[in-house]
Design a protein around this motif. Structure first.
Motif, PDB file in Angstrom:
ATOM      1  N   VAL A   7      28.812  32.472  33.249  1.00 27.92           N
ATOM      2  CA  VAL A   7      27.906  33.452  32.776  1.00 27.92           C
ATOM      3  C   VAL A   7      27.115  33.705  33.719  1.00 27.92           C
ATOM      4  N   ILE A   8      26.304  32.760  34.649  1.00 30.69           N
ATOM      5  CA  ILE A   8      25.315  32.334  35.458  1.00 30.69           C
ATOM      6  C   ILE A   8      25.651  33.150  37.030  1.00 30.69           C
ATOM      7  N   ILE A   9      26.765  32.474  37.024  1.00 32.48           N
ATOM      8  CA  ILE A   9      27.513  32.890  39.000  1.00 32.48           C
ATOM      9  C   ILE A   9      28.076  34.294  38.673  1.00 32.48           C
ATOM     10  N   SER A  10      28.496  34.451  38.106  1.00 34.10           N
ATOM     11  CA  SER A  10      29.196  36.229  37.321  1.00 34.10           C
ATOM     12  C   SER A  10      28.371  37.003  37.355  1.00 34.10           C
ATOM     13  N   LEU A  11      26.796  36.587  36.911  1.00 34.37           N
ATOM     14  CA  LEU A  11      25.785  37.533  36.261  1.00 34.37           C
ATOM     15  C   LEU A  11      25.563  37.763  38.015  1.00 34.37           C
ATOM     16  N   ILE A  12      25.552  37.475  38.526  1.00 34.86           N
ATOM     17  CA  ILE A  12      24.799  36.629  40.345  1.00 34.86           C
ATOM     18  C   ILE A  12      25.876  37.314  41.427  1.00 34.86           C
ATOM     19  N   PHE A  13      26.676  37.187  40.625  1.00 34.56           N
ATOM     20  CA  PHE A  13      28.124  37.599  41.604  1.00 34.56           C
ATOM     21  C   PHE A  13      28.234  39.933  41.590  1.00 34.56           C
ATOM     22  N   GLN A  40      35.183  25.582  42.575  1.00 29.40           N
ATOM     23  CA  GLN A  40      36.394  24.813  43.169  1.00 29.40           C
ATOM     24  C   GLN A  40      37.588  26.436  41.834  1.00 29.40           C
ATOM     25  N   LYS A  41      37.339  27.180  41.365  1.00 27.04           N
ATOM     26  CA  LYS A  41      37.664  27.979  40.477  1.00 27.04           C
ATOM     27  C   LYS A  41      37.883  29.058  41.064  1.00 27.04           C
ATOM     28  N   PHE A  42      36.113  29.167  41.667  1.00 26.28           N
ATOM     29  CA  PHE A  42      35.559  30.446  42.153  1.00 26.28           C
ATOM     30  C   PHE A  42      36.255  30.730  43.462  1.00 26.28           C
ATOM     31  N   LEU A  43      36.537  29.775  44.134  1.00 25.77           N
ATOM     32  CA  LEU A  43      36.897  29.810  45.883  1.00 25.77           C
ATOM     33  C   LEU A  43      38.442  30.669  45.038  1.00 25.77           C
ATOM     34  N   SER A  44      39.419  29.982  45.137  1.00 30.30           N
ATOM     35  CA  SER A  44      40.417  30.638  44.694  1.00 30.30           C
ATOM     36  C   SER A  44      41.016  31.873  44.134  1.00 30.30           C
ATOM     37  N   SER A  45      39.267  32.032  43.134  1.00 25.40           N
ATOM     38  CA  SER A  45      39.220  33.689  42.840  1.00 25.40           C
ATOM     39  C   SER A  45      39.079  34.941  43.830  1.00 25.40           C
ATOM     40  N   LEU A  46      37.780  33.933  44.753  1.00 20.16           N
ATOM     41  CA  LEU A  46      37.872  35.159  45.507  1.00 20.16           C
ATOM     42  C   LEU A  46      38.406  35.649  46.314  1.00 20.16           C
ATOM     43  N   ALA A  47      39.465  34.553  46.804  1.00 17.01           N
ATOM     44  CA  ALA A  47      40.443  34.904  47.628  1.00 17.01           C
ATOM     45  C   ALA A  47      41.451  36.396  47.185  1.00 17.01           C
ATOM     46  N   LEU A  48      41.374  35.662  45.829  1.00 23.16           N
ATOM     47  CA  LEU A  48      42.235  37.472  45.049  1.00 23.16           C
ATOM     48  C   LEU A  48      41.447  38.690  44.611  1.00 23.16           C
ATOM     49  N   MET A  49      40.759  38.383  44.888  1.00 20.00           N
ATOM     50  CA  MET A  49      39.467  38.806  44.184  1.00 20.00           C
ATOM     51  C   MET A  49      38.790  40.004  45.533  1.00 20.00           C
ATOM     52  N   ALA A  50      38.999  39.029  46.781  1.00 18.75           N
ATOM     53  CA  ALA A  50      38.825  39.543  48.481  1.00 18.75           C
ATOM     54  C   ALA A  50      39.458  40.396  48.080  1.00 18.75           C
ATOM     55  N   VAL A  51      40.870  40.373  48.268  1.00 19.82           N
ATOM     56  CA  VAL A  51      42.315  40.990  48.761  1.00 19.82           C
ATOM     57  C   VAL A  51      42.170  42.456  48.101  1.00 19.82           C
ATOM     58  N   ALA A  52      41.920  41.874  46.749  1.00 17.99           N
ATOM     59  CA  ALA A  52      41.920  43.542  46.003  1.00 17.99           C
ATOM     60  C   ALA A  52      41.186  44.420  45.975  1.00 17.99           C
ATOM     61  N   TRP A  53      39.749  43.888  46.175  1.00 13.47           N
ATOM     62  CA  TRP A  53      38.754  44.855  46.358  1.00 13.47           C
ATOM     63  C   TRP A  53      39.061  45.855  47.903  1.00 13.47           C
ATOM     64  N   THR A  54      39.375  44.711  48.947  1.00 11.39           N
ATOM     65  CA  THR A  54      39.253  45.222  50.256  1.00 11.39           C
ATOM     66  C   THR A  54      40.884  47.096  49.788  1.00 11.39           C
TER      67      THR A  54
END
Lengths: 330, 311
Positions: free
Chosen positions: A299-305, A101-115
């Motif tokens: 930690v595991i998820i972010s490492l894979i990311f 759940q948390k990753f999904l909302s972060s993903l939107a934030l990070m994707a916009v920022a990254w692009t």
């Protein structure tokens, strides 16, 4: 046939590296958390004096905190391998569900920022490089140097003060309006909450990409092949379009995918400043309150990311630069 | 002279402005009094050691010198004085450069595409490229190769093909022979002879006198940024007594096929040029006059020489 097996070997090697890295990181995180002065039980019950020592001991026993560290680590590690990531102590829900759940909302934030940072940084870098030494270049470079020395949390606060409090263009914090049911939240609401934090986050990445791209463009423009392109009658426009952009995109792409770690780190700060309920905030919470299962999961998820980001850079390199493909496959 | 030169360089000078300590600007003159003439159907070999200004001459003709370069003198093309705008229009179109190696190609672009970029006739790009590839025995698939995939022989042909896709009248080849074996050198030279025989003017920049002598009609000897002599290739035959300048004579004697005696001393650096004749500090025939007076280019026996005492 030969090429395919080459790619297979490349991916297999990377997978083995990932697994060993994961095990190492798990151990390090566990040891760090074990050494930290935070007592999970105190963090859980808070400052309340109503909870007696006996109850505390019960909680600790329930969580298995009374067992020796190595035994606890092994128990956690074996269950991870079996696919059971455990339950978050602070959210009291399965770790994977919380992260998802948390990753999904972060993903939107990070994707916009990254692009945003990638595109803006690259374009500004090209412009600065082409007009090396001119006023435009100086302005862009000054801007980059200022940004690079600005902490993101400070910038976030500044943005809130200016755009949210003074001008009132954007909401101050959180990812949805307060007092509105989850199903009534519109996309526009979500977007308006996303703009400020993602802008803050993107500004961190711009300078890095921009300055590197600029230098690369300067190098390309003084290269032999650009000189020859000129000698063959190519205009400046044609040279930039046909030669500069593709050659400059290599370092930009690598940097952009390598920036996954900085992006993640930046998200922690930015989410904290904007009280944006994403993975970054969950990381801070789980660390401060000794929520071992959740922290380890993150930690595991972010490492894979991050790892996938780096690997994508390598793979894209092969697509863009045929010389590297040949080198890797050989 | 009854024939008009297609390209004529008169008294070319090139200096670079550099900032040394602080904001102190220094003009470093690297080329002084350079003269060259090119005729259609002829090969002129520009011979000189490194630092004698050979490549800069090529860049000056094409108008692709760096921004901090200042030029003086005149360059005429077909009798018309060239302006920077003319150079921009002519380069790649009427005056083509053949670079030394594939390092001068964009490493990330297929060679076929790179050739097509400069073909102005957009509709027939594909045909033009396949025609020229066929003429040089390059397979169709080579168009899709990246520069690093070309073999030595292919690379040479591709670079030649690039110069010939346009209707160029003047071909400038910058150091086409270094690093090649004897057989390849002969092939390259034959290619240039063939190009010249189609009526084009070829300027071959090289430091290999022997290679130059095999095919060139005329040889221009560069030294420290100036033309010391322009001789006919035939002048080098025998004991070289028909040569005009002491430096050329010494070079001729230094050839392995002749006496094989090296020329003593080195070429002066651009910032420590002699006041008079640029060769004066190495010249055996030097007099007091040579140290103060810079000789003009004069015509002797259908060639040109810059020496006070040349006969």
């Amino acid at each position: 046939m030969e090429k395919r097996s080459g790619l297979g070997i490349f991916l297999t090697k990377r997978l083995i590296k990932l697994v060993t890295l994961l095990v190492a990181i798990c151990i390090v995180t566990f040891v760090l958390l074990e050494l930290s002065p935070i007592d999970p039980v105190t963090a859980y019950v808070g400052a309340s004096t109503k909870v007696g020592a006996e109850q505390r001991a019960l909680i600790a026993e329930h969580w298995g905190l009374n067992k020796p560290p190595i035994e606890r680590f092994m128990a956690w590690f074996t269950s991870i391998i079996r696919g059971d990531w455990g339950t978050s102590m602070i959210y009291r829900r399965p770790v994977l569900e919380v992260i998802g759940q948390k990753f999904l909302s972060s993903l939107a934030l990070m994707a916009v920022a990254w692009t945003l940072s990638g595109v803006l940084g690259f374009v500004l870098g090209i412009i600065a490089g082409v007009y090396e030494g001119k006023a435009v270049d100086k302005v862009i470079r000054a801007y980059c140097h200022i940004l690079i020395s600005t902490p993101s949390f400070w910038l976030g606060i500044l943005f809130i003060m200016l755009f949210a409090v003074e001008l009132g263009w954007f909401p101050v914090a959180i990812s949805v309006p307060i007092g509105v049911l989850a199903e009534d939240v519109s996309l526009a609401d979500r977007l308006s909450h996303l703009i400020l934090p993602s802008l803050t986050l993107s500004l961190i990445g711009i300078s890095n990409i921009c300055l590197h791209t600029r230098q690369k463009v300067v190098d390309i423009l003084s290269s032999d092949f650009v000189l020859f392109a000129k000698a063959r009658g190519e205009s400046k426009r044609s040279i930039i379009h046909n030669h500069v952009i593709k050659n400059a995109s290599l370092p930009a792409i690598t940097l952009q995918f390598l920036s996954f770690s900085e992006l993640f780190g930046g998200a922690v700060f930015v989410e904290q400043v904007f009280s944006y309920p994403g993975l970054g905030q969950a990381t801070v919470q789980s660390g401060l309150r000794g929520d071992l299962p959740l922290l380890m999961g993150i930690v595991i998820i972010s490492l894979i990311f991050v790892y996938v980001g780096n690997m994508t850079a390598d793979l894209l390199y092969m697509v863009i630069d045929p010389r590297i493909k040949e080198g890797q496959m050989a | 002279m009854d024939k008009q030169p297609i390209l004529q360089v008169n008294n070319l000078g090139i200096s670079f402005s550099q900032y040394t300590k602080g904001l102190h600007r220094v003009d470093l003159k690297v080329i002084t009094n350079l003269d060259v003439e090119l005729y259609e159907g002829e090969i002129l070999a520009v011979v000189g050691s490194s630092g004698s200004g050979k490549s800069l001459l090529a860049h000056a003709i094409l108008g692709i010198l760096p921004d901090n370069a200042v030029t003086e003198g005149e360059i005429y093309y077909n009798g018309k004085l060239l302006t920077p705008e003319d150079m921009e229009r002519l380069r790649g179109d009427e005056i083509a450069l053949i670079p030394q190696s594939v390092n001068y190609l964009d490493p990330l672009q297929q060679v076929g595409k790179q050739i097509k970029i400069t073909i102005k006739d957009h509709e027939h790009q594909d045909e033009v490229v396949s025609d020229i590839f066929q003429r040089y025995g390059l397979k169709k698939e080579v168009e899709n190769y990246y520069p690093f995939q070309l073999s030595g022989g292919m690379a040479r042909k591709v670079l030649l093909a690039m110069a010939l896709v346009s209707d160029s009248k003047v071909i400038i080849a910058d150091e086409p022979t270094p690093g090649l074996d004897e057989a390849s050198i002969n092939e390259v030279l034959k290619d240039f002879r063939d190009i010249a025989d189609t009526g084009r003017a070829v300027m071959m920049i090289t430091h290999d006198i022997q290679a130059a002598l095999k095919i060139a009609d005329k040889i221009a000897i560069f030294y420290a940024g100036t033309t010391l002599e322009t001789a006919n290739a035939a002048d080098f035959e025998g004991d070289g007594s028909r040569l005009r300048h002491p430096y050329t004579k010494a070079l001729n004697r230094a050839l392995p096929s002749n006496e094989f005696v090296p020329v003593a001393g080195t070429q002066p650096l651009p910032n420590e040029l002699p006041h008079g004749c640029l060769y004066s500090d190495r010249c055996p025939k030097k007099t007091k006059k040579c140290e103060v007076e810079r000789p003009r280019l004069k015509e002797i026996r259908d060639g040109k020489v810059r020496c006070l005492y040349a006969t």
